[in-house]
Write a protein that holds these residues in place. Structure first.
Motif, short mmCIF file in Angstrom:
data_model
loop_
_atom_site.label_atom_id
_atom_site.label_comp_id
_atom_site.label_asym_id
_atom_site.label_seq_id
_atom_site.Cartn_x
_atom_site.Cartn_y
_atom_site.Cartn_z
N ARG A 117 0.87 -1.52 0.26
CA ARG A 117 0.27 0.13 0.03
C ARG A 117 1.00 1.07 -0.19
N VAL A 118 0.59 2.48 -0.88
CA VAL A 118 0.95 3.72 -1.18
C VAL A 118 0.62 4.43 -1.06
N HIS A 119 0.35 5.15 -0.19
CA HIS A 119 -0.74 6.06 0.02
C HIS A 119 -0.19 7.70 0.09
N VAL A 120 -0.54 8.91 -0.32
CA VAL A 120 -0.45 10.07 -0.74
C VAL A 120 -1.55 10.99 -0.33
N THR A 121 -1.28 12.04 0.53
CA THR A 121 -2.86 12.99 0.68
C THR A 121 -2.36 14.28 -0.10
N VAL A 122 -3.28 14.54 -0.98
CA VAL A 122 -3.80 16.19 -1.90
C VAL A 122 -4.76 16.76 -0.88
N ASP A 123 -4.26 17.98 -1.50
CA ASP A 123 -5.05 19.19 -1.14
C ASP A 123 -6.89 19.12 -1.58
N GLN A 124 -7.80 18.55 -0.66
CA GLN A 124 -8.63 18.72 -1.60
C GLN A 124 -9.51 19.80 -2.21
N ASP A 125 -8.99 21.47 -2.35
CA ASP A 125 -9.33 21.74 -3.73
C ASP A 125 -8.51 21.31 -4.98
N ASP A 126 -6.86 21.25 -4.67
CA ASP A 126 -6.59 20.48 -6.29
C ASP A 126 -6.56 19.46 -6.93
N PHE A 127 -7.40 19.80 -7.42
CA PHE A 127 -8.43 18.68 -8.50
C PHE A 127 -7.49 17.96 -9.81
N SER A 128 -6.79 19.15 -9.76
CA SER A 128 -5.84 18.77 -11.37
C SER A 128 -4.52 17.33 -10.61
N THR A 129 -4.11 17.64 -9.30
CA THR A 129 -2.94 16.48 -8.46
C THR A 129 -3.91 15.55 -8.25
N THR A 130 -5.18 15.34 -7.76
CA THR A 130 -5.98 14.19 -7.43
C THR A 130 -6.06 13.66 -8.78
N GLN A 131 -6.63 14.47 -9.76
CA GLN A 131 -7.07 13.88 -10.98
C GLN A 131 -5.69 12.57 -11.80
N PHE A 132 -4.67 13.29 -11.13
CA PHE A 132 -3.76 12.33 -12.20
C PHE A 132 -3.18 11.28 -11.50
N PHE A 133 -3.52 11.20 -9.53
CA PHE A 133 -3.71 10.48 -9.01
C PHE A 133 -4.64 8.97 -9.16
N LEU A 134 -5.67 9.90 -9.67
CA LEU A 134 -7.14 8.77 -9.93
C LEU A 134 -6.64 8.20 -11.10
N ASN A 135 -6.29 8.56 -12.32
CA ASN A 135 -5.78 8.16 -13.62
C ASN A 135 -4.57 7.16 -13.52
N SER A 136 -3.58 6.57 -12.14
CA SER A 136 -2.30 6.28 -12.02
C SER A 136 -3.31 5.39 -10.64
N ASN A 137 -4.30 4.93 -11.06
CA ASN A 137 -4.47 3.58 -10.21
C ASN A 137 -4.49 3.78 -8.48
N PHE A 138 -4.45 5.09 -8.09
CA PHE A 138 -5.15 5.60 -7.18
C PHE A 138 -6.42 5.33 -6.35
N ALA A 139 -6.60 4.86 -5.52
CA ALA A 139 -8.34 5.34 -5.47
C ALA A 139 -8.73 6.29 -4.47
N GLN A 140 -9.38 7.09 -4.37
CA GLN A 140 -9.50 8.19 -2.77
C GLN A 140 -10.41 7.15 -1.83
N THR A 141 -9.47 7.86 -0.48
CA THR A 141 -10.20 6.80 0.83
C THR A 141 -11.82 7.95 1.30
N LYS A 142 -12.78 6.97 0.73
CA LYS A 142 -13.60 7.78 1.10
C LYS A 142 -13.95 8.98 2.07
N ASP A 143 -14.40 9.82 2.55
CA ASP A 143 -14.97 10.46 3.68
C ASP A 143 -13.76 10.79 4.70
N VAL A 144 -12.51 10.63 4.53
CA VAL A 144 -11.68 10.83 5.06
C VAL A 144 -10.75 11.64 4.42
N LEU A 145 -10.73 12.89 5.78
CA LEU A 145 -9.49 14.24 5.03
C LEU A 145 -9.06 14.50 6.87
#
Ligand SMILES: CC(C)(COP(=O)(O)OP(=O)(O)OC[C@H]1O[C@@H](n2cnc3c(N)ncnc32)[C@H](O)[C@@H]1OP(=O)(O)O)[C@@H](O)C(=O)NCCC(=O)NCCS
Length: 172
Positions: A117-145
């Motif tokens: 497991r590898v985890h990374v945290t990304v600013d909740q308003d940073d949509f482009s970095t989030t999209q980059f990781f989602l496109n690279s097979n990372f998944a968001q842990t729902k409801d966790v900030l």
């Protein structure tokens, strides 16, 4: 070449190199917003670079000539988990496939190192970095900030080897 469940992926290091030492200046050239992301950001960065110098963390990057243009700083969390504490491409080199190249090399290393497991945290308003990781097979842990200070909340995104093995080869 690495095998994960039913597939093979090509693993070459390409332009990606391990970095054993890093200066504050070189880091901020690649990730200019980094210290703004944390309270006492300079202190946070110095601790990360000290971790690197004392093998409590590792770094990989891409350079052109003597200039670092992409950087990943990682902290092992036990034998099989890793925190990606920084991942950044220098602003003027973005959208040219460099982030994808660095992350692919990291994924090969994680598979070789038997990381679960590898985890990374990304600013909740940073949509482009989030999209980059989602496109690279990372998944968001729902409801966790995760709270990093006043008005600063991060989403948590995780990668597992299974996520890579579910993706068709042409999407990787
Ligand atoms: C996110 C980041 C690493 C992407 O690196 P990059 O070299 O620009 O990305 P690439 O050119 O390799 O793009 C790879 C994929 O990511 C996605 N992507 C990249 N930038 C994107 C953007 N601005 N918006 C949406 N998707 C994006 C695309 O899906 C792209 O795939 P494509 O080739 O099919 O278009 C880079 O923009 C960056 O360093 N941002 C700041 C990161 C940061 O704040 N780090 C600190 C917290 S860890």
């Amino acid at each position: 070449m690495e095998r994960t469940s039913n597939r093979l992926i090509l693993c070459g290091t390409g332009p990606v190199r391990p970095l054993t030492r890093l200066t504050v200046d070189a880091t901020l050239n690649v990730a200019p917003d980094l210290i703004k992301r944390y309270q006492n950001g300079h202190y946070w960065l110095e601790r990360r670079l000290d971790d690197l110098a004392h093998n409590r963390a590792y770094a990989m990057g891409i350079a052109t000539g003597s200039h670092l243009i992409a950087l990943a700083l990682l902290t092992p969390k036990g034998a099989h988990a890793v925190k990606l504490s920084t991942f950044s491409v220098a602003p003027r080199f973005r959208s040219a496939g460099i982030g994808r190249t660095l992350l692919q090399a990291l994924r090969c290393k994680w598979l070789a190192d038997d990381i679960d497991r590898v985890h990374v945290t990304v600013d909740q308003d940073d949509f482009s970095t989030t999209q980059f990781f989602l496109n690279s097979n990372f998944a968001q842990t729902k409801d966790v900030l995760v709270n990093y200070g006043e008005h600063r909340w991060d989403k948590v995104l995780s990668w597992t080897p299974a996520a890579d093995s579910r993706a068709p080869a042409f999407f990787r």
